[in-house]
Design a protein around this motif. Structure first.
Motif, PDB file in Angstrom:
ATOM      1  N   LEU A 128      18.131 119.994 -14.109  1.00  0.00           N
ATOM      2  CA  LEU A 128      18.434 118.860 -14.987  1.00  0.00           C
ATOM      3  C   LEU A 128      19.400 119.246 -16.094  1.00  0.00           C
ATOM      4  O   LEU A 128      20.353 118.512 -16.390  1.00  0.00           O
ATOM      5  CB  LEU A 128      17.139 118.316 -15.606  1.00  0.00           C
ATOM      6  CG  LEU A 128      16.374 117.272 -14.801  1.00  0.00           C
ATOM      7  CD1 LEU A 128      15.132 116.851 -15.577  1.00  0.00           C
ATOM      8  CD2 LEU A 128      17.244 116.071 -14.493  1.00  0.00           C
ATOM      9  N   GLY A 129      19.151 120.388 -16.722  1.00  0.00           N
ATOM     10  CA  GLY A 129      20.050 120.832 -17.783  1.00  0.00           C
ATOM     11  C   GLY A 129      21.453 121.099 -17.267  1.00  0.00           C
ATOM     12  O   GLY A 129      22.445 120.790 -17.928  1.00  0.00           O
ATOM     13  N   LEU A 130      21.536 121.676 -16.060  1.00  0.00           N
ATOM     14  CA  LEU A 130      22.848 121.925 -15.463  1.00  0.00           C
ATOM     15  C   LEU A 130      23.561 120.630 -15.123  1.00  0.00           C
ATOM     16  O   LEU A 130      24.793 120.569 -15.145  1.00  0.00           O
ATOM     17  CB  LEU A 130      22.697 122.773 -14.193  1.00  0.00           C
ATOM     18  CG  LEU A 130      22.361 124.249 -14.391  1.00  0.00           C
ATOM     19  CD1 LEU A 130      22.190 124.925 -13.043  1.00  0.00           C
ATOM     20  CD2 LEU A 130      23.447 124.944 -15.192  1.00  0.00           C
ATOM     21  N   SER A 131      22.809 119.593 -14.805  1.00  0.00           N
ATOM     22  CA  SER A 131      23.407 118.306 -14.518  1.00  0.00           C
ATOM     23  C   SER A 131      24.157 117.777 -15.736  1.00  0.00           C
ATOM     24  O   SER A 131      25.131 117.036 -15.600  1.00  0.00           O
ATOM     25  CB  SER A 131      22.326 117.304 -14.087  1.00  0.00           C
ATOM     26  OG  SER A 131      22.900 116.089 -13.686  1.00  0.00           O
ATOM     27  N   LEU A 132      23.699 118.163 -16.924  1.00  0.00           N
ATOM     28  CA  LEU A 132      24.415 117.791 -18.146  1.00  0.00           C
ATOM     29  C   LEU A 132      25.571 118.746 -18.437  1.00  0.00           C
ATOM     30  O   LEU A 132      26.727 118.338 -18.556  1.00  0.00           O
ATOM     31  CB  LEU A 132      23.449 117.776 -19.330  1.00  0.00           C
ATOM     32  CG  LEU A 132      22.506 116.580 -19.462  1.00  0.00           C
ATOM     33  CD1 LEU A 132      21.589 116.791 -20.653  1.00  0.00           C
ATOM     34  CD2 LEU A 132      23.279 115.298 -19.623  1.00  0.00           C
ATOM     35  N   THR A 133      25.254 120.048 -18.548  1.00  0.00           N
ATOM     36  CA  THR A 133      26.266 121.004 -18.991  1.00  0.00           C
ATOM     37  C   THR A 133      27.345 121.241 -17.945  1.00  0.00           C
ATOM     38  O   THR A 133      28.512 121.443 -18.282  1.00  0.00           O
ATOM     39  CB  THR A 133      25.608 122.344 -19.365  1.00  0.00           C
ATOM     40  OG1 THR A 133      24.864 122.830 -18.241  1.00  0.00           O
ATOM     41  CG2 THR A 133      24.667 122.171 -20.543  1.00  0.00           C
ATOM     42  N   PHE A 134      26.975 121.209 -16.671  1.00  0.00           N
ATOM     43  CA  PHE A 134      27.956 121.385 -15.603  1.00  0.00           C
ATOM     44  C   PHE A 134      28.484 120.037 -15.126  1.00  0.00           C
ATOM     45  O   PHE A 134      29.693 119.804 -15.064  1.00  0.00           O
ATOM     46  CB  PHE A 134      27.316 122.152 -14.439  1.00  0.00           C
ATOM     47  CG  PHE A 134      28.226 122.360 -13.258  1.00  0.00           C
ATOM     48  CD1 PHE A 134      29.532 122.788 -13.440  1.00  0.00           C
ATOM     49  CD2 PHE A 134      27.780 122.123 -11.975  1.00  0.00           C
ATOM     50  CE1 PHE A 134      30.382 122.979 -12.344  1.00  0.00           C
ATOM     51  CE2 PHE A 134      28.610 122.317 -10.874  1.00  0.00           C
ATOM     52  CZ  PHE A 134      29.914 122.741 -11.065  1.00  0.00           C
ATOM     53  N   GLY A 135      27.564 119.126 -14.839  1.00  0.00           N
ATOM     54  CA  GLY A 135      27.993 117.839 -14.315  1.00  0.00           C
ATOM     55  C   GLY A 135      28.734 116.986 -15.319  1.00  0.00           C
ATOM     56  O   GLY A 135      29.760 116.382 -14.997  1.00  0.00           O
ATOM     57  N   GLN A 136      28.236 116.932 -16.556  1.00  0.00           N
ATOM     58  CA  GLN A 136      28.847 116.057 -17.545  1.00  0.00           C
ATOM     59  C   GLN A 136      29.995 116.729 -18.300  1.00  0.00           C
ATOM     60  O   GLN A 136      30.914 116.049 -18.758  1.00  0.00           O
ATOM     61  CB  GLN A 136      27.783 115.611 -18.572  1.00  0.00           C
ATOM     62  CG  GLN A 136      26.532 114.999 -17.975  1.00  0.00           C
ATOM     63  CD  GLN A 136      26.726 113.540 -17.581  1.00  0.00           C
ATOM     64  OE1 GLN A 136      27.830 113.050 -17.519  1.00  0.00           O
ATOM     65  NE2 GLN A 136      25.636 112.862 -17.296  1.00  0.00           N
ATOM     66  N   MET A 137      29.941 118.062 -18.449  1.00  0.00           N
ATOM     67  CA  MET A 137      30.922 118.739 -19.296  1.00  0.00           C
ATOM     68  C   MET A 137      31.848 119.669 -18.527  1.00  0.00           C
ATOM     69  O   MET A 137      32.810 120.177 -19.095  1.00  0.00           O
ATOM     70  CB  MET A 137      30.188 119.536 -20.390  1.00  0.00           C
ATOM     71  CG  MET A 137      29.302 118.679 -21.288  1.00  0.00           C
ATOM     72  SD  MET A 137      28.189 119.657 -22.316  1.00  0.00           S
ATOM     73  CE  MET A 137      29.365 120.523 -23.343  1.00  0.00           C
ATOM     74  N   GLY A 138      31.547 119.938 -17.249  1.00  0.00           N
ATOM     75  CA  GLY A 138      32.405 120.814 -16.469  1.00  0.00           C
ATOM     76  C   GLY A 138      32.300 122.277 -16.845  1.00  0.00           C
ATOM     77  O   GLY A 138      33.211 123.054 -16.586  1.00  0.00           O
ATOM     78  N   VAL A 162      22.571 120.650  -8.027  1.00  0.00           N
ATOM     79  CA  VAL A 162      23.471 119.783  -8.788  1.00  0.00           C
ATOM     80  C   VAL A 162      24.680 119.381  -7.950  1.00  0.00           C
ATOM     81  O   VAL A 162      25.088 118.212  -7.927  1.00  0.00           O
ATOM     82  CB  VAL A 162      23.924 120.480 -10.090  1.00  0.00           C
ATOM     83  CG1 VAL A 162      25.005 119.672 -10.797  1.00  0.00           C
ATOM     84  CG2 VAL A 162      22.737 120.684 -11.021  1.00  0.00           C
ATOM     85  N   VAL A 163      25.266 120.352  -7.238  1.00  0.00           N
ATOM     86  CA  VAL A 163      26.447 120.066  -6.431  1.00  0.00           C
ATOM     87  C   VAL A 163      26.093 119.181  -5.236  1.00  0.00           C
ATOM     88  O   VAL A 163      26.806 118.225  -4.915  1.00  0.00           O
ATOM     89  CB  VAL A 163      27.109 121.377  -5.958  1.00  0.00           C
ATOM     90  CG1 VAL A 163      28.261 121.083  -5.005  1.00  0.00           C
ATOM     91  CG2 VAL A 163      27.607 122.177  -7.158  1.00  0.00           C
ATOM     92  N   ALA A 164      24.980 119.485  -4.566  1.00  0.00           N
ATOM     93  CA  ALA A 164      24.584 118.699  -3.397  1.00  0.00           C
ATOM     94  C   ALA A 164      24.194 117.277  -3.785  1.00  0.00           C
ATOM     95  O   ALA A 164      24.437 116.336  -3.030  1.00  0.00           O
ATOM     96  CB  ALA A 164      23.420 119.382  -2.676  1.00  0.00           C
ATOM     97  N   GLY A 165      23.594 117.115  -4.956  1.00  0.00           N
ATOM     98  CA  GLY A 165      23.209 115.777  -5.400  1.00  0.00           C
ATOM     99  C   GLY A 165      24.376 114.947  -5.876  1.00  0.00           C
ATOM    100  O   GLY A 165      24.302 113.717  -5.885  1.00  0.00           O
ATOM    101  N   GLY A 166      25.465 115.617  -6.261  1.00  0.00           N
ATOM    102  CA  GLY A 166      26.613 114.910  -6.820  1.00  0.00           C
ATOM    103  C   GLY A 166      26.773 115.292  -8.272  1.00  0.00           C
ATOM    104  O   GLY A 166      25.808 115.225  -9.051  1.00  0.00           O
ATOM    105  N   ILE A 167      27.974 115.708  -8.645  1.00  0.00           N
ATOM    106  CA  ILE A 167      28.204 116.200  -9.999  1.00  0.00           C
ATOM    107  C   ILE A 167      27.827 115.151 -11.039  1.00  0.00           C
ATOM    108  O   ILE A 167      28.346 114.036 -11.042  1.00  0.00           O
ATOM    109  CB  ILE A 167      29.678 116.611 -10.187  1.00  0.00           C
ATOM    110  CG1 ILE A 167      30.074 117.663  -9.157  1.00  0.00           C
ATOM    111  CG2 ILE A 167      29.914 117.126 -11.588  1.00  0.00           C
ATOM    112  CD1 ILE A 167      29.284 118.937  -9.262  1.00  0.00           C
TER     113      ILE A 167
END
Length: 294
Positions: free
Chosen positions: A23-33, A232-237
């Motif tokens: 979940l945290g990576l979904s923010l820091t990686f998914g939302q912020m790159g 995170v990647v498999a679920g969609g950034i």
């Protein structure tokens, strides 16, 4: 049918723990790159917070509920320090963030080795997590049920925060078009910092849940960081619903493979399946819609 119940339930619990880490990576990686390889060490910090809390509060029935917000705060502050000192200079340079945070990860691991015993320290389960829940004749450990409930609460809280609060709208505006958000008066620096704080704090919460299942040690973050990135990647950034589905699928698949083979081979098989899936659908289960001008 009875043979499928244990791996299904255990896999669901394993997926919930993986979701907490992702979940945290979904923010820091998914939302912020930002590719934050130190995210696993923030999870480790949360686990050690649970241990230290039990040293102060000897009643395990109270120490774990107290440890959850403390772990969120400690891991969030670690993430905030990392963002303010290193990450802020590397936005839009994901490979640089990867290299820099690998170094931070190693530093945090060595710090844990210097402070805590190398073999790790135990975290005692509270009395209300002792026992089992009968599900079709299978005794499902209550600590696994707790992990699923905790993951559900975190997902619901995060989704509500992003969708219904003013700050959540600022995050979505920054993700869709950072330059346009700045011209609209949104402080993207504030958005970045608070987003990193919340994302890192969620890793701390995951660490408390992980400590109740497998204890604590300086290497525990490495067990979750790669699977969490794959989820995170498999679920969609940046897609929370995609992370939920991907984490559950990975957890259940790993449990079924482990039931038929060995634990290490099960991980290899699941990762191979994820690689094949990403070859067929590189954008993941869901994609984020943007209003970028390029």
């Amino acid at each position: 049918m009875d043979a499928f119940i244990p791996p299904l339930l255990n896999g669901t619990a394993q997926g919930a723990l993986l979701l907490l880490a992702a979940l945290g990576l979904s923010l820091t990686f998914g939302q912020m790159g930002v590719i934050n390889m130190a995210h696993g060490e923030f999870l480790m910090a949360g686990a050690f917070v649970a241990y230290l809390t039990q040293l102060v509060i000897t009643s395990t029935d109270i120490s774990i509920p107290v440890a959850l917000p403390l772990a969120f705060l400690v891991a969030g502050l670690l993430g905030l320090v990392l963002e303010a000192t290193i990450i802020r200079w590397m936005y839009r340079r994901p490979l640089d963030t990867l290299l820099a945070t690998v170094g931070v990860s190693l530093i945090l691991q060595q710090a844990a080795l210097q402070i805590f015993p190398s073999q790790g320290v135990p975290v005692q389960k509270p009395g209300w997590l002792e026992g089992q829940l009968d599900v079709f004749g299978y005794g499902w450990p209550l600590r696994q049920v707790f992990t699923i409930v905790l993951a559900a609460v975190c997902v619901a809280a995060l989704a509500a925060w992003l969708k219904y609060t003013a700050f959540g709208r600022r995050i979505r505006a920054t993700v869709q078009n950072r330059d346009l958000a700045e011209t609209s008066g949104i402080s993207t620096r504030t958005v970045d910092r608070i987003t990193f704080f919340v994302g890192s704090g969620l890793a701390g919460v995951a660490g408390v849940a992980a400590s109740l299942i497998g204890g604590t040690n300086s290497q525990m973050g490495a067990q979750y960081i790669i699977p969490a990135f794959l989820v995170v990647v498999a679920g969609g950034i940046g897609q929370i619903k995609g992370a939920v589905l991907a984490a559950w699928a990975v957890g259940v698949a790993m449990a079924f493979f482990a039931d038929w083979t060995t634990g290490s081979l099960a991980q290899v098989l699941v990762f191979a399946l994820l690689v094949v899936f990403l070859q067929l659908r590189p954008q993941g289960l869901f994609t984020i819609r943007t209003r970028g001008l390029t």
